[in-house]
Design an enzyme around this catalytic site. Structure first.
Site, PDB file in Angstrom:
ATOM      1  N   THR A  53       0.870  -1.170   0.000  1.00 44.09           N
ATOM      2  CA  THR A  53       0.000   0.000   0.000  1.00 44.09           C
ATOM      3  C   THR A  53       0.906   1.220   0.000  1.00 44.09           C
ATOM      4  O   THR A  53       1.880   1.281   0.765  1.00 44.09           O
ATOM      5  CB  THR A  53      -1.035  -0.022   1.147  1.00 44.09           C
ATOM      6  N   GLU A  54       0.624   2.165  -0.918  1.00 45.10           N
ATOM      7  CA  GLU A  54       1.618   3.199  -1.221  1.00 45.10           C
ATOM      8  C   GLU A  54       1.872   4.160  -0.072  1.00 45.10           C
ATOM      9  O   GLU A  54       2.847   4.904  -0.097  1.00 45.10           O
ATOM     10  CB  GLU A  54       1.256   3.950  -2.507  1.00 45.10           C
ATOM     11  N   ASN A  55       1.015   4.144   0.950  1.00 41.39           N
ATOM     12  CA  ASN A  55       1.278   4.995   2.103  1.00 41.39           C
ATOM     13  C   ASN A  55       2.243   4.351   3.096  1.00 41.39           C
ATOM     14  O   ASN A  55       2.347   4.787   4.228  1.00 41.39           O
ATOM     15  CB  ASN A  55      -0.030   5.399   2.791  1.00 41.39           C
TER      16      ASN A  55
END
Lengths: 217, 240
Positions: A53-55
């Site tokens: 997840t890019e966060n």
């Protein structure tokens, strides 16, 4: 334009299952927000997939159960999630180095429109009143090795989402490898669309009638 | 003797000025330094350029700063969130400027700012409306877009554990933009849940080395911004 019915073809859970079958054991995968998230529920037994997840998390687990939500553990859609044993946290520049550096194997995204050439429009409808927001979509489409799109074949009003040329602002040009819809699975090869699989009860003629772009058998 | 720990939010924000560029950590509510932002609302400095992934939710934190008309321009990737009410209104009224940047480009521009790299080329946003007016160059038969670094006068960052030297640990996905924003600022102001003695953080585990940090404020019970938003609270300069 075309006919639109939810009662024919696959439902979106079945489409997500079709996507999951095409995700190989050991893959690093980023799932877009919304319908793409369904894919995680259908990875076949015996395959291990690591979700990015890019966060800032590799090894995203399931959605957090009620009462166990942690406001500092969220996914890109800002939903409360869990991390698997063996997960890793990192900052945003590292996270997008994974994306832009070509380290993520597969990304599954939603779409407003996909063109014959594999152009994707999924961030803006170009509506001047809308607040523009892009997030990580433009990074994902240029950086991830394989881009799959999962979407309803047509819009709610029956307009084709698979088009000759995108009329909405592009997220990326020539980036989509395969499109999974409630009517069919379609490959993008050399700027042409080829039917890979038709949903039960869907004929090629029906599909072509309900698709703006030219399809090849 | 080095001791970066300050006693009050006022001391933490000393020197912040009208027209400053301020980076604010956080991905939505996760990692957002709510108490430092509210202290900035109290300071009432104006014409700020804010660099943050989002543009605030509800009427607290970054949204409160925007609602108090302190922000002239925001540089972000996703100003639209489920409960974003303040930014959309001001944006539609032409009261705030927006520079929309793809999230990875935003992160890399901040990282470059902290690393002394003035600009870089990336594939992201090639052939899209976001790169229309930007310089392009071909590498390996592919087109790339030139993107410039971003530096800040001040970065406001939230972390979990800090020592007096400014070594930092974060909590889970609240890390997000924190480490790179610490690097990109002239003055980095960090709020931490806990200050520990030097040596208590294992040097092998340090995420942000102290050289990137200027001031540390201990906020041992930080507000959960998502709760404040859910309860529709409004920051008006008074403690909740």
């Amino acid at each position: 334009m075309g006919l639109n019915s939810d009662n024919i073809g696959w439902n979106m859970n079945e489409v997500a299952q079709k996507v999951a079958l095409d995700i190989h054991d050991g893959a690093y995968v980023n799932l877009g927000i919304g319908i793409p998230e369904l894919v995680a529920d259908y990875i076949p037994r015996g395959r291990e997939v690591i979700y990015h997840t890019e966060n800032g998390l590799l090894g995203m687990g399931k959605i957090a159960s009620r009462g166990k939500e942690d406001p500092e553990l969220v996914n890109a859609g800002k939903k409360y999630i869990t991390a698997i044993p063996g997960a890793a946290y990192f900052h945003h520049a590292d996270s997008f180095s994974m994306i832009r550096g070509g380290h993520i194997d597969i990304c599954v995204l939603g779409a407003y429109q996909v063109s014959e050439a594999g152009d994707l429009a999924n961030w803006s409808t170009g509506d001047p009143d809308a607040i523009p927001a892009v997030g990580g979509a433009m990074d994902l489409v240029v950086g991830v090795k394989t881009i799959y799109v999962i979407t309803k074949h047509n819009t709610k009003s029956g307009t084709s989402k698979i088009v000759k040329k995108c009329s909405y602002p592009l997220t990326g040009k020539n980036v989509v490898s395969r499109i999974y819809t409630n009517y069919a699975i379609i490959d993008v090869k050399d700027k042409k669309l080829f039917i890979r699989e038709l949903a039960p009860g869907i004929s090629f003629d029906f599909l072509q009638k309900n698709t703006e772009a030219k399809l090849n058998q | 003797m080095i001791d970066k720990v300050v006693k009050s939010a006022k001391e933490a924000l000393a020197g912040i000025f009208d027209g400053a560029t301020v980076m604010i950590s956080g991905f939505g509510e996760a990692g957002s330094p709510v108490e430092l932002i509210h202290a900035l609302v109290d300071r009432d400095v104006k014409n700020l350029t804010v660099v943050s992934n989002n543009a605030g939710s509800g009427h607290v934190g970054l949204a409160a700063l925007i609602e108090n008309r302190q922000v002239k321009k925001i540089i972000c990737s996703f100003p639209r969130t489920a409960i974003s009410v303040v930014f959309p209104e001001l944006y539609r009224n032409g009261e705030i400027d927006l520079e929309l940047v793809p999230q990875g480009t935003l992160a890399e521009r901040i990282r470059a700012g902290g690393a002394g790299i003035p600009a870089f080329y990336t594939r992201t946003s090639v052939n899209t409306s976001l790169s229309e007016k930007k310089e392009k160059r071909i590498f390996d038969k592919k087109e790339f877009v030139l993107e410039h670094a971003i530096k800040s006068d001040f970065s406001l960052v939230k972390c979990a554990v800090a020592d007096k030297y400014g070594n930092l640990l974060y909590n889970k996905t609240a890390r997000n933009f924190g480490p790179i924003m610490c690097m990109a600022a002239k003055t980095t102001i960090v709020q931490t849940k806990k200050v520990v003695k030097a040596g208590e953080i294992n040097p092998e585990h340090v995420v942000t080395p102290g050289i990137f940090v200027s001031r540390i404020l201990e906020v041992s019970h930080p507000a959960d911004e998502s709760k404040l938003v859910a309860e529709n609270l409004k920051y008006d300069g008074i403690k909740f």
